[in-house]
Enzyme design. Structure first.
Site, short mmCIF file in Angstrom:
data_model
loop_
_atom_site.label_atom_id
_atom_site.label_comp_id
_atom_site.label_asym_id
_atom_site.label_seq_id
_atom_site.Cartn_x
_atom_site.Cartn_y
_atom_site.Cartn_z
N ASP A 114 0.86 -1.19 0.00
CA ASP A 114 0.00 0.00 0.00
C ASP A 114 0.89 1.23 0.00
O ASP A 114 2.02 1.20 0.49
CB ASP A 114 -0.90 0.01 1.23
CG ASP A 114 -2.00 -1.04 1.17
OD1 ASP A 114 -2.40 -1.42 0.06
OD2 ASP A 114 -2.45 -1.49 2.24
N ASP A 130 -6.96 -1.24 -4.54
CA ASP A 130 -8.04 -0.92 -3.61
C ASP A 130 -9.01 0.09 -4.22
O ASP A 130 -10.23 -0.02 -4.07
CB ASP A 130 -7.49 -0.36 -2.30
CG ASP A 130 -6.61 -1.33 -1.54
OD1 ASP A 130 -6.78 -2.56 -1.71
OD2 ASP A 130 -5.74 -0.87 -0.78
#
Length: 177
Positions: A114, A130
């Site tokens: 991330d 995401d």
């Protein structure tokens, strides 16, 4: 043929996700973060061993199996002619792409890379995959609530007139006006 085009689109999104994550590992990891808009948006390298918002930490195999089954189910729907609607197919394409993008990380590394951090609300760090899943899910809800006509069949109400004995049918939608 249409399903293949959406699957190709999903593949291109997976490639974009993959190359962004390669960049994050090679360029962002050594320096930890880059401010895009100070105190608003920044890039932070983060290894997520769970799912969204950090839930299901260290549940790698559950997440791999669940994600794989969901991707298979969504690809089946994508190729089913009964559900061949552009908005639905676009939402499925986005969700499939995001699922595959994070699945690749989870299988190859044991965690998901991330890197996007929205600071004003201290939102959990997330990635391009995401965003695909979230945008696809929002689009799916828009489709279901505003465009899906499968539940709009008129409900018939039947009753027997006590005086004449004849059966009378009415559409339930007639009573709602």
């Amino acid at each position: 043929m249409t399903g293949f085009l959406y699957l190709l689109g999903a593949g291109l999104l997976v490639l974009a996700d993959y190359f962004i994550k390669v960049w994050a590992v090679n360029s962002l990891k050594p320096i930890t973060h880059i401010d895009i808009i100070k105190n608003v948006l920044s890039l932070h390298y983060h290894e997520n061993f769970g799912a969204a918002f950090g839930i299901l930490q260290q549940k790698k195999w559950f997440l791999i199996i669940f994600t794989s089954l969901m991707i298979i189910a969504l690809i089946y729907i994508l190729f089913n002619k009964k559900f061949n609607k552009p908005i639905l197919n676009t939402s499925l394409m986005l969700i499939i792409a995001g699922g595959i993008g994070n699945l690749i990380d989870r299988v190859a590394k044991g965690y998901v890379v991330d890197y996007i951090y929205f600071e004003p609300i201290n939102f959990p760090i997330f990635n391009f995959a995401d965003m695909c899943v979230v945008c696809g899910t929002i689009l799916l809800f828009i489709y279901m609530f505003f465009f899906d006509k499968s539940n709009d069949e008129k409900e018939k109400i039947e009753f027997v007139d006590n005086l004449s004995g004849e059966t009378i049918s009415m559409d339930n939608s007639d009573n709602e006006k």
